[in-house]
Motif scaffolding. Structure first.
Motif, PDB file in Angstrom:
ATOM      1  N   THR A 160       0.834  -1.208   0.000  1.00 28.27           N
ATOM      2  CA  THR A 160       0.000   0.000   0.000  1.00 28.27           C
ATOM      3  C   THR A 160       0.863   1.249   0.000  1.00 28.27           C
ATOM      4  O   THR A 160       0.526   2.259  -0.631  1.00 28.27           O
ATOM      5  CB  THR A 160      -0.943   0.002   1.216  1.00 28.27           C
ATOM      6  OG1 THR A 160      -1.748  -1.182   1.189  1.00 28.27           O
ATOM      7  CG2 THR A 160      -1.835   1.219   1.217  1.00 28.27           C
ATOM      8  N   LEU A 216      -2.083   7.022   6.499  1.00 33.19           N
ATOM      9  CA  LEU A 216      -2.984   5.872   6.488  1.00 33.19           C
ATOM     10  C   LEU A 216      -2.392   4.740   7.316  1.00 33.19           C
ATOM     11  O   LEU A 216      -1.262   4.296   7.074  1.00 33.19           O
ATOM     12  CB  LEU A 216      -3.226   5.392   5.055  1.00 33.19           C
ATOM     13  CG  LEU A 216      -4.075   4.116   4.912  1.00 33.19           C
ATOM     14  CD1 LEU A 216      -5.484   4.331   5.455  1.00 33.19           C
ATOM     15  CD2 LEU A 216      -4.119   3.672   3.449  1.00 33.19           C
ATOM     16  N   THR A 244      -2.208   1.020   7.887  1.00 35.66           N
ATOM     17  CA  THR A 244      -2.496  -0.158   7.067  1.00 35.66           C
ATOM     18  C   THR A 244      -2.679  -1.417   7.904  1.00 35.66           C
ATOM     19  O   THR A 244      -3.295  -2.379   7.437  1.00 35.66           O
ATOM     20  CB  THR A 244      -1.377  -0.399   6.037  1.00 35.66           C
ATOM     21  OG1 THR A 244      -0.117  -0.446   6.711  1.00 35.66           O
ATOM     22  CG2 THR A 244      -1.360   0.719   5.011  1.00 35.66           C
ATOM     23  N   SER A 275      -7.195  -1.331   1.335  1.00 38.46           N
ATOM     24  CA  SER A 275      -6.331  -0.171   1.533  1.00 38.46           C
ATOM     25  C   SER A 275      -6.015   0.528   0.218  1.00 38.46           C
ATOM     26  O   SER A 275      -5.927   1.761   0.160  1.00 38.46           O
ATOM     27  CB  SER A 275      -5.036  -0.592   2.236  1.00 38.46           C
ATOM     28  OG  SER A 275      -5.294  -0.943   3.580  1.00 38.46           O
ATOM     29  N   THR A 283      -8.883   2.601  -0.459  1.00 34.28           N
ATOM     30  CA  THR A 283      -8.858   3.752   0.445  1.00 34.28           C
ATOM     31  C   THR A 283      -7.961   4.851  -0.098  1.00 34.28           C
ATOM     32  O   THR A 283      -8.317   6.034  -0.094  1.00 34.28           O
ATOM     33  CB  THR A 283      -8.376   3.314   1.842  1.00 34.28           C
ATOM     34  OG1 THR A 283      -9.229   2.275   2.331  1.00 34.28           O
ATOM     35  CG2 THR A 283      -8.379   4.475   2.812  1.00 34.28           C
ATOM     36  N   VAL A 284      -6.786   4.460  -0.583  1.00 32.54           N
ATOM     37  CA  VAL A 284      -5.852   5.432  -1.163  1.00 32.54           C
ATOM     38  C   VAL A 284      -6.489   6.117  -2.373  1.00 32.54           C
ATOM     39  O   VAL A 284      -6.416   7.354  -2.521  1.00 32.54           O
ATOM     40  CB  VAL A 284      -4.532   4.734  -1.551  1.00 32.54           C
ATOM     41  CG1 VAL A 284      -3.641   5.679  -2.361  1.00 32.54           C
ATOM     42  CG2 VAL A 284      -3.796   4.252  -0.310  1.00 32.54           C
ATOM     43  N   LEU A 329      -9.283   8.609  -1.233  1.00 37.17           N
ATOM     44  CA  LEU A 329      -8.730   9.806  -0.596  1.00 37.17           C
ATOM     45  C   LEU A 329      -8.111  10.741  -1.631  1.00 37.17           C
ATOM     46  O   LEU A 329      -8.380  11.952  -1.640  1.00 37.17           O
ATOM     47  CB  LEU A 329      -7.690   9.405   0.455  1.00 37.17           C
ATOM     48  CG  LEU A 329      -8.237   8.789   1.750  1.00 37.17           C
ATOM     49  CD1 LEU A 329      -7.099   8.160   2.562  1.00 37.17           C
ATOM     50  CD2 LEU A 329      -8.951   9.839   2.600  1.00 37.17           C
ATOM     51  N   VAL A 334      -1.984  11.620   0.814  1.00 35.25           N
ATOM     52  CA  VAL A 334      -1.875  10.382   1.592  1.00 35.25           C
ATOM     53  C   VAL A 334      -0.415   9.999   1.789  1.00 35.25           C
ATOM     54  O   VAL A 334       0.345   9.882   0.821  1.00 35.25           O
ATOM     55  CB  VAL A 334      -2.611   9.223   0.898  1.00 35.25           C
ATOM     56  CG1 VAL A 334      -2.540   7.955   1.759  1.00 35.25           C
ATOM     57  CG2 VAL A 334      -4.061   9.591   0.605  1.00 35.25           C
ATOM     58  N   VAL A 352       1.845   6.938   3.664  1.00 33.73           N
ATOM     59  CA  VAL A 352       1.765   5.617   4.286  1.00 33.73           C
ATOM     60  C   VAL A 352       3.140   5.273   4.837  1.00 33.73           C
ATOM     61  O   VAL A 352       4.030   4.871   4.079  1.00 33.73           O
ATOM     62  CB  VAL A 352       1.302   4.540   3.287  1.00 33.73           C
ATOM     63  CG1 VAL A 352       1.192   3.181   3.986  1.00 33.73           C
ATOM     64  CG2 VAL A 352      -0.025   4.922   2.651  1.00 33.73           C
ATOM     65  N   ASN A 354      -8.908   2.502   8.135  1.00 31.22           N
ATOM     66  CA  ASN A 354     -10.049   1.913   7.435  1.00 31.22           C
ATOM     67  C   ASN A 354     -10.535   0.643   8.124  1.00 31.22           C
ATOM     68  O   ASN A 354     -11.287  -0.134   7.559  1.00 31.22           O
ATOM     69  CB  ASN A 354      -9.720   1.637   5.960  1.00 31.22           C
ATOM     70  CG  ASN A 354      -8.470   0.790   5.792  1.00 31.22           C
ATOM     71  OD1 ASN A 354      -7.980   0.171   6.727  1.00 31.22           O
ATOM     72  ND2 ASN A 354      -7.939   0.776   4.575  1.00 31.22           N
ATOM     73  N   VAL A 379     -11.574   6.589   8.637  1.00 32.34           N
ATOM     74  CA  VAL A 379     -11.449   7.213   7.322  1.00 32.34           C
ATOM     75  C   VAL A 379     -12.797   7.685   6.786  1.00 32.34           C
ATOM     76  O   VAL A 379     -12.886   8.732   6.123  1.00 32.34           O
ATOM     77  CB  VAL A 379     -10.755   6.262   6.320  1.00 32.34           C
ATOM     78  CG1 VAL A 379     -11.626   5.068   5.974  1.00 32.34           C
ATOM     79  CG2 VAL A 379     -10.328   7.012   5.067  1.00 32.34           C
TER      80      VAL A 379
END
Length: 400
Positions: free
Chosen positions: A155, A175, A177, A189, A192-193, A196, A203, A205, A246, A267
């Protein structure tokens, strides 16, 4: 503990144990009390047993340990409690004491899983076959559901690539993970990225982040403080507006680690404060039933998933019946107490057999809850076909 078998409880521990006023409001929301009708198997009953042991009026016995193990840890009792008893904190301490004192035996498989989870690189490597099986739709366990996780790309590297491609200019978040999410369900994930960044959120990570410690906490194992400290070092110097999670359970655990250093946000709750890209759906007959994870509403004390977020999916949606009740997942509860977990889910999932919609989608915001809901399908509790999705996946531009 003040008897010959256990150390004396500290003043702080005694204060926690005496905070219950025994009003009984927790009984009607406790899943194990609803199953058993046994008040010892309720928050009020457990607190009394723990207190009597701590004060030396009850010798440690297997029944107290069994009732402790029977607790799902859903924290619904905290929401119902007028005295604000920190039941989750007490449960965490008690579980750890019982394991340390050898009153509770953690199965070897779960100890091994927790050891791997604390070592992300190793965990990601050994779970590569699971990611591959999920891509093929070969599901060797009742809790697994099909998906398309990346086999090798992390991710973190995916987020770096998309950030270079799109260069959003809005709020900056880090984020989380996690361990199981990244190692087995990382497509969530990735989604999610994408969501966003599409909504102009920057973002980050951190590559050196680790397990949040929730699994060790649920099992009563050592190492929780070390895992929390590791993530504290990973996240607090990033200069972000928030750490977003998340997974509601991982978000709750990480909020304990970071304290007031950096805001930790679910999130979906975070996205509810942003102007969102609206999805348009051609499947007008699809229906989404939204279930609210316990650690979202009872742990993080959020009202639910923002309406603006659910509306932005473009689906017809409604809260599932008993949406705020526990599904029986409880971190690792559905592995430790499968019969109880199944019975809890049986009652909660029955509505899906008659649910309207083509397809029927059960959406939630915790991957462990997704696994539990999938077991309703894989074990035949629900006969009608339905999909299990994370709400973030319903916002994903790649699934429009």
């Amino acid at each position: 503990m003040t008897n010959s078998h256990s150390p004396a409880a500290s003043p702080a521990e005694r204060d926690l144990l005496t905070s219950c006023v025994h009003c009984g409001l927790c009984l009607e929301v406790c899943p194990t009390y609803q199953l058993s009708g046994d008040e010892n198997n309720s928050p009020r009953g457990r607190l009394r047993l723990w207190r009597e042991e701590a004060e030396g009026r009850l010798a440690p016995d297997e029944w107290t340990a069994n009732y402790t193990q029977d607790c799902v840890g859903c924290l619904a009792c905290e929401s119902a409690c007028p005295a604000n008893v920190p039941y989750g904190e007490i449960l965490e301490q008690t579980r750890h004491q019982h394991v340390t004192q050898s009153r509770t035996d953690v199965p070897f498989k779960l100890r091994t899983a927790a050891a791997f989870a604390a070592r992300p690189a190793l965990f990601n490597f050994v779970t590569t076959p699971l990611r591959l099986l999920r891509r093929w739709g070969v599901l060797p366990h009742r809790l697994l559901f099909a998906g398309r996780p990346a086999l090798t790309q992390s991710t973190a590297s995916y987020a770096e690539y998309l950030m270079q491609q799109h260069r959003p200019t809005g709020p900056r978040v880090a984020l989380l993970t996690g361990c199981l999410m990244e190692s087995v369900f990382r497509e969530i994930s990735f989604a999610t990225v994408r969501v966003l960044i599409e909504n102009n959120v920057q973002v980050v990570v951190p590559r050196d982040q680790g397990c949040c410690g929730a699994m060790q906490e649920h099992l009563g194992l050592d190492g929780v403080d070390q895992l929390r400290e590791h993530n504290r070092q990973s996240f607090r110097s990033l200069g972000v507006d928030a750490v977003v999670a998340n997974s509601s359970g991982c978000g709750l655990a990480t909020s304990k680690a970071l304290g007031g250093d950096v805001p930790v946000r679910d999130v979906l709750d975070f996205l509810g404060s942003q102007p969102l890209k609206q999805r348009e759906r051609r499947q007008s007959r699809a229906r989404v039933y939204v279930d609210l994870p316990c650690h979202l509403v009872h742990g993080q004390k959020l009202a639910g998933i923002p309406k603006s977020v659910l509306d932005a999916t473009g689906y017809h949606w409604e809260l599932a019946p008993q949406a705020r009740d526990c599904c029986g997942s409880g971190g690792v509860y559905n592995l430790q107490q499968p019969d109880n977990a199944r019975e809890i889910l049986t009652r909660k999932s029955a509505f899906l057999n008659d649910a309207a919609g083509e397809p029927v989608i059960l959406a939630t915001s915790n991957h462990v809850c997704m696994m539990q809901w999938n077991s309703a399908r894989s074990t035949g509790l629900v006969k009608k076909p339905f999909e299990v999705r994370h709400v973030i996946q319903l916002l994903d531009p790649e699934t429009t």
